[in-house]
Design an enzyme around this catalytic site. Structure first.
Site, PDB file in Angstrom:
ATOM      1  N   THR A 170       0.791  -1.195  -0.037  1.00  0.00           N
ATOM      2  CA  THR A 170      -0.062  -0.256   0.233  1.00  0.00           C
ATOM      3  C   THR A 170       0.776   1.327   0.069  1.00  0.00           C
ATOM      4  OG1 THR A 170      -1.574   1.447   1.467  1.00  0.00           O
ATOM      5  CG2 THR A 170      -0.126  -0.208   2.663  1.00  0.00           C
ATOM      6  N   ASP A 171       0.116   2.373  -0.362  1.00  0.00           N
ATOM      7  CA  ASP A 171       0.905   3.542  -0.545  1.00  0.00           C
ATOM      8  C   ASP A 171       1.155   4.063   0.655  1.00  0.00           C
ATOM      9  OD1 ASP A 171      -1.815   4.281   0.079  1.00  0.00           O
ATOM     10  OD2 ASP A 171      -1.761   5.694  -1.585  1.00  0.00           O
ATOM     11  N   GLU A 172       0.600   3.554   1.952  1.00  0.00           N
ATOM     12  CA  GLU A 172       0.142   4.213   3.222  1.00  0.00           C
ATOM     13  C   GLU A 172       1.710   3.862   4.041  1.00  0.00           C
ATOM     14  OE1 GLU A 172      -2.777   3.633   5.895  1.00  0.00           O
ATOM     15  OE2 GLU A 172      -4.483   3.712   4.251  1.00  0.00           O
ATOM     16  N   TYR A 196      -1.469  -0.153  11.085  1.00  0.00           N
ATOM     17  CA  TYR A 196      -1.753  -0.726   9.912  1.00  0.00           C
ATOM     18  C   TYR A 196      -0.451  -0.563   8.927  1.00  0.00           C
ATOM     19  CZ  TYR A 196      -3.201  -1.675   5.137  1.00  0.00           C
ATOM     20  OH  TYR A 196      -3.246  -2.001   3.567  1.00  0.00           O
ATOM     21  N   LYS A 200       2.288  -3.304   7.576  1.00  0.00           N
ATOM     22  CA  LYS A 200       2.560  -3.388   6.053  1.00  0.00           C
ATOM     23  C   LYS A 200       3.856  -2.932   5.674  1.00  0.00           C
ATOM     24  CE  LYS A 200      -0.253  -4.625   3.207  1.00  0.00           C
ATOM     25  NZ  LYS A 200      -0.658  -5.906   2.769  1.00  0.00           N
TER      26      LYS A 200
HETATM   27  P1  NAD Z   1     -10.034  -7.324   2.723  1.00  0.00           P
HETATM   28  O1  NAD Z   1      -9.925  -6.761   4.259  1.00  0.00           O
HETATM   29  O2  NAD Z   1     -11.319  -6.890   1.938  1.00  0.00           O
HETATM   30  O3  NAD Z   1      -9.740  -8.797   2.609  1.00  0.00           O
HETATM   31  C1  NAD Z   1      -8.767  -9.238   3.267  1.00  0.00           C
HETATM   32  C2  NAD Z   1      -8.887 -11.087   3.258  1.00  0.00           C
HETATM   33  O4  NAD Z   1      -7.934 -11.538   3.982  1.00  0.00           O
HETATM   34  C3  NAD Z   1     -10.227 -11.318   3.522  1.00  0.00           C
HETATM   35  O5  NAD Z   1     -10.631 -12.419   2.822  1.00  0.00           O
HETATM   36  C4  NAD Z   1      -9.774 -12.116   4.961  1.00  0.00           C
HETATM   37  O6  NAD Z   1     -10.571 -13.154   5.388  1.00  0.00           O
HETATM   38  C5  NAD Z   1      -8.397 -12.535   4.658  1.00  0.00           C
HETATM   39  N1  NAD Z   1      -7.561 -12.937   5.839  1.00  0.00           N
HETATM   40  C6  NAD Z   1      -7.366 -12.045   6.822  1.00  0.00           C
HETATM   41  N2  NAD Z   1      -6.402 -12.503   7.781  1.00  0.00           N
HETATM   42  C7  NAD Z   1      -6.068 -13.738   7.267  1.00  0.00           C
HETATM   43  C8  NAD Z   1      -5.285 -14.764   7.975  1.00  0.00           C
HETATM   44  N3  NAD Z   1      -4.528 -14.551   8.846  1.00  0.00           N
HETATM   45  N4  NAD Z   1      -5.144 -15.724   6.914  1.00  0.00           N
HETATM   46  C9  NAD Z   1      -5.708 -16.003   5.740  1.00  0.00           C
HETATM   47  N5  NAD Z   1      -6.514 -14.932   5.349  1.00  0.00           N
HETATM   48  C10 NAD Z   1      -6.690 -13.830   6.106  1.00  0.00           C
HETATM   49  O7  NAD Z   1      -8.946  -6.299   2.224  1.00  0.00           O
HETATM   50  P2  NAD Z   1      -8.758  -5.636   0.843  1.00  0.00           P
HETATM   51  O8  NAD Z   1      -9.083  -4.259   0.867  1.00  0.00           O
HETATM   52  O9  NAD Z   1      -8.913  -6.665  -0.302  1.00  0.00           O
HETATM   53  O10 NAD Z   1      -7.033  -5.841   0.694  1.00  0.00           O
HETATM   54  C11 NAD Z   1      -6.268  -6.856   0.261  1.00  0.00           C
HETATM   55  C12 NAD Z   1      -4.776  -6.458   0.256  1.00  0.00           C
HETATM   56  O11 NAD Z   1      -4.562  -5.256  -0.591  1.00  0.00           O
HETATM   57  C13 NAD Z   1      -4.209  -6.154   1.772  1.00  0.00           C
HETATM   58  O12 NAD Z   1      -2.836  -6.926   1.965  1.00  0.00           O
HETATM   59  C14 NAD Z   1      -4.201  -4.848   1.738  1.00  0.00           C
HETATM   60  O13 NAD Z   1      -3.216  -4.285   2.752  1.00  0.00           O
HETATM   61  C15 NAD Z   1      -3.879  -4.411   0.279  1.00  0.00           C
HETATM   62  N6  NAD Z   1      -4.222  -3.240  -0.077  1.00  0.00           N
HETATM   63  C16 NAD Z   1      -5.567  -2.676  -0.209  1.00  0.00           C
HETATM   64  C17 NAD Z   1      -5.946  -1.369  -0.643  1.00  0.00           C
HETATM   65  C18 NAD Z   1      -7.458  -0.961  -0.342  1.00  0.00           C
HETATM   66  O14 NAD Z   1      -7.480  -0.080  -0.758  1.00  0.00           O
HETATM   67  N7  NAD Z   1      -8.269  -1.718  -0.015  1.00  0.00           N
HETATM   68  C19 NAD Z   1      -4.775  -0.558  -1.129  1.00  0.00           C
HETATM   69  C20 NAD Z   1      -3.685  -1.120  -1.173  1.00  0.00           C
HETATM   70  C21 NAD Z   1      -3.271  -2.271  -0.628  1.00  0.00           C
HETATM   71  O1  DAU Z   2      -4.336   3.991   0.745  1.00  0.00           O
HETATM   72  C1  DAU Z   2      -4.339   2.613   0.447  1.00  0.00           C
HETATM   73  C2  DAU Z   2      -5.072   2.137   1.882  1.00  0.00           C
HETATM   74  O2  DAU Z   2      -6.645   2.582   1.518  1.00  0.00           O
HETATM   75  C3  DAU Z   2      -5.260   0.703   2.023  1.00  0.00           C
HETATM   76  O3  DAU Z   2      -4.092   0.092   2.192  1.00  0.00           O
HETATM   77  C4  DAU Z   2      -6.195   0.270   3.277  1.00  0.00           C
HETATM   78  O4  DAU Z   2      -6.302  -1.253   3.306  1.00  0.00           O
HETATM   79  C5  DAU Z   2      -7.407   0.920   2.954  1.00  0.00           C
HETATM   80  O5  DAU Z   2      -8.594   0.494   3.888  1.00  0.00           O
HETATM   81  C6  DAU Z   2      -7.366   2.213   2.756  1.00  0.00           C
HETATM   82  O6  DAU Z   2      -6.945   3.241   3.766  1.00  0.00           O
HETATM   83  P1  DAU Z   2      -7.728   4.369   4.368  1.00  0.00           P
HETATM   84  O7  DAU Z   2      -7.538   4.650   5.440  1.00  0.00           O
HETATM   85  O8  DAU Z   2      -7.374   5.610   3.331  1.00  0.00           O
HETATM   86  O9  DAU Z   2      -9.310   4.071   3.936  1.00  0.00           O
HETATM   87  P2  DAU Z   2     -10.722   4.318   4.356  1.00  0.00           P
HETATM   88  O10 DAU Z   2     -11.708   3.909   3.444  1.00  0.00           O
HETATM   89  O11 DAU Z   2     -10.606   3.814   5.787  1.00  0.00           O
HETATM   90  O12 DAU Z   2     -10.806   5.877   4.437  1.00  0.00           O
HETATM   91  C7  DAU Z   2     -10.462   6.674   3.398  1.00  0.00           C
HETATM   92  C8  DAU Z   2     -10.524   8.173   4.039  1.00  0.00           C
HETATM   93  O13 DAU Z   2     -11.790   8.390   4.281  1.00  0.00           O
HETATM   94  C9  DAU Z   2      -9.665   8.451   4.951  1.00  0.00           C
HETATM   95  O14 DAU Z   2      -8.856   9.819   4.877  1.00  0.00           O
HETATM   96  C10 DAU Z   2     -10.240   8.391   6.210  1.00  0.00           C
HETATM   97  C11 DAU Z   2     -11.703   8.996   5.624  1.00  0.00           C
HETATM   98  N1  DAU Z   2     -12.971   8.385   6.433  1.00  0.00           N
HETATM   99  C12 DAU Z   2     -13.015   7.188   6.657  1.00  0.00           C
HETATM  100  C13 DAU Z   2     -13.950   6.488   7.067  1.00  0.00           C
HETATM  101  C14 DAU Z   2     -14.218   5.057   7.322  1.00  0.00           C
HETATM  102  C15 DAU Z   2     -14.070   9.287   7.081  1.00  0.00           C
HETATM  103  O15 DAU Z   2     -13.798  10.521   6.967  1.00  0.00           O
HETATM  104  N2  DAU Z   2     -14.889   8.621   7.518  1.00  0.00           N
HETATM  105  C16 DAU Z   2     -15.016   7.396   7.832  1.00  0.00           C
HETATM  106  O16 DAU Z   2     -16.064   6.763   8.237  1.00  0.00           O
END
Ligand code: NAD
Ligand code: DAU
Length: 382
Positions: A170-172, A196, A200
């Site tokens: 992730t970019d985070e 988090y 990562k």
């Molecule tokens: P998500 O929370 O929707 O899915 C996570 C999945 O992992 C679920 O199916 C869960 O059951 C499984 N899981 C959790 N713990 C586990 C364990 N111990 N063993 C096996 N399975 C397990 O997450 P997502 O948003 O689909 O993100 C997937 C990946 O992409 C993550 O690694 C996250 O850090 C990365 N990522 C997410 C975003 C985003 O915006 N959502 C952006 C960049 C990177």
């Molecule tokens: O940037 C990549 C990341 O994006 C991934 O690595 C993470 O897994 C994914 O959860 C996401 O993280 P963020 O914290 O950026 O996403 P989130 O959807 O939780 O929040 C997006 C923005 O919105 C953030 O600035 C917080 C704000 N927010 C979020 C929630 C849930 C609100 O203002 N209100 C809310 O209720």
């Protein structure tokens, strides 16, 4: 004309890709895309613990499709070292299925790994980080350790051609940007701010250390904020869409001027396929669509698309340590692998709002009593 770089890693019929976290949001889209693009070659084993964010409904259409014959689910934990080893060695009972007959040239049943399993929600990591370090850091170490062992790394020097490991990050991990600072490149220092993000970053560094020390043919991707169908409604965009549909308040953190760099989940998954097939082991690739938006602007767009009042926005206390801005330079991925984002944020948000309107049953099952318990604790109101 666009130059397509050559394939460095090709699939054959009897090879298996281990996808972890494939029942989650991005993992389910990735499996769908892989099975569609690899028309007949490559089987997929999905190792997923099915935590609160894993949902087999996300893969229902995949199971029922032609590609579903090449898809296998193993419910389990990436932190379970003997389970992970049994998948690499081929001793897991799933390999007794005639449909999962594989070539095992190096005595190993897994030819590539796309590691997505993680605890993914920043707010939950602020409430309690323990599962984040367990799954995200220790789970990653267990996977790369099994890969090292069963891929015979260091011995023949052929691992670079035969295997691939992709760490989905992730970019985070880069921390936060000020409004006019240049976007993150792969050279930007790692400065994670939330538990988090720190977990990562620790996982990324572990993978890169295994690449350096043992020659693990690993690649790391770092993507911005994903959105699209099947995203858990704890996340910002689906939470705001579904709350607005139900005429509930939209809890906007702080002044709402924080900026995220949005990408449609299918563009992310297309990039992951390119990195898996054409990426250079040992390299890091940013994945971004250059779609920076403030949270307030996104909230307003959602309300406008749904024809709901702006009065639904409720400013609430800011997230602790909230990162102000993320923005990614994906130039390396574009120039070296020929990838480009295909969906604009405007189009992607429009179709995503439509999907949540049409799939109420999917998200209403997730927004259950347990969800509202979490929500009440996190937001102090319902
Ligand atoms: P998500 O929370 O929707 O899915 C996570 C999945 O992992 C679920 O199916 C869960 O059951 C499984 N899981 C959790 N713990 C586990 C364990 N111990 N063993 C096996 N399975 C397990 O997450 P997502 O948003 O689909 O993100 C997937 C990946 O992409 C993550 O690694 C996250 O850090 C990365 N990522 C997410 C975003 C985003 O915006 N959502 C952006 C960049 C990177
Ligand atoms: O940037 C990549 C990341 O994006 C991934 O690595 C993470 O897994 C994914 O959860 C996401 O993280 P963020 O914290 O950026 O996403 P989130 O959807 O939780 O929040 C997006 C923005 O919105 C953030 O600035 C917080 C704000 N927010 C979020 C929630 C849930 C609100 O203002 N209100 C809310 O209720």
């Amino acid at each position: 004309m666009k130059r397509i770089p050559k394939l460095l890693f090709a699939w054959r019929r009897s090879m298996a890709l281990l996808v972890t976290g494939g029942a989650g949001f991005i993992g389910s889209h990735f499996i769908r895309l892989f099975l569609k693009k690899q028309r007949s070659d490559g089987k997929v084993i999905n190792l997923d613990k099915l935590t609160y964010s894993g949902n087999l409904e996300n893969l229902r259409d995949v199971e029922q499709s032609e590609g579903g014959k090449r898809y296998f689910l193993v419910r389990g934990d990436v932190c379970d070292a003997s389970l992970v080893a049994s998948l690499f060695s081929g001793s897991h009972p799933i390999f007794q299925s005639p449909a999962l007959k594989l070539e095992t040239p190096a005595g190993c049943s897994i030819h590539a790994v796309n590691h997505l399993a993680a605890e993914s929600h920043v707010d939950r990591s602020i409430q309690d980080a323990s599962d984040f370090y367990r799954t995200n850091v220790e789970g990653t170490r267990i996977l790369v350790e099994s890969a090292r062992k069963f891929w015979g790394l260091g011995a023949s020097g052929t691992a670079q051609n035969r295997f691939r490991y992709v760490q989905v990050s992730t970019d985070e991990v880069y921390g936060s940007l000020e409004p006019r600072q240049p976007r993150f490149t792969e050279e930007s220092p790692l400065k994670p701010n939330s538990p988090y993000a720190a977990s990562k970053a620790a996982a990324d560094l572990t993978v890169l250390a295994y690449a350096h020390t043992y020659g693990l043919p690993a690649l790391v991707t770092r993507c911005g904020n994903n959105y699209g169908p099947y995203q858990h409604p704890e996340k910002f965009i689906p939470l705001f869409i579904t709350n607005a549909i139900e005429e509930r308040l939209l809890p906007l953190y702080g002044d709402g001027r924080q900026v995220r760099d949005w990408i449609h989940v299918t563009d992310h998954c297309r990039a992951l396929l390119e990195v898996l097939g054409r990426g250079e082991p040992g390299e890091v690739y940013n994945i971004g669509a250059s779609e920076e938006r403030s949270n307030l602007a996104v909230a307003e767009s959602i309300l406008q698309r749904l024809g709901k009042s702006r009065d639904l926005i409720r400013q609430v206390a800011d997230r602790a340590g909230h990162d102000r801005r993320y923005a990614l330079d994906a130039g390396k991925l574009e120039s070296r692998l020929g990838w480009n984002a295909e969906q604009s944020f405007a189009e992607g948000l429009e179709s995503t709002v439509g999907w949540y309107q049409e799939n109420e049953a999917w998200w209403k099952r997730i927004k259950n009593a347990e969800f509202w318990q979490y929500y009440q604790k996190a937001y102090k109101f319902v």
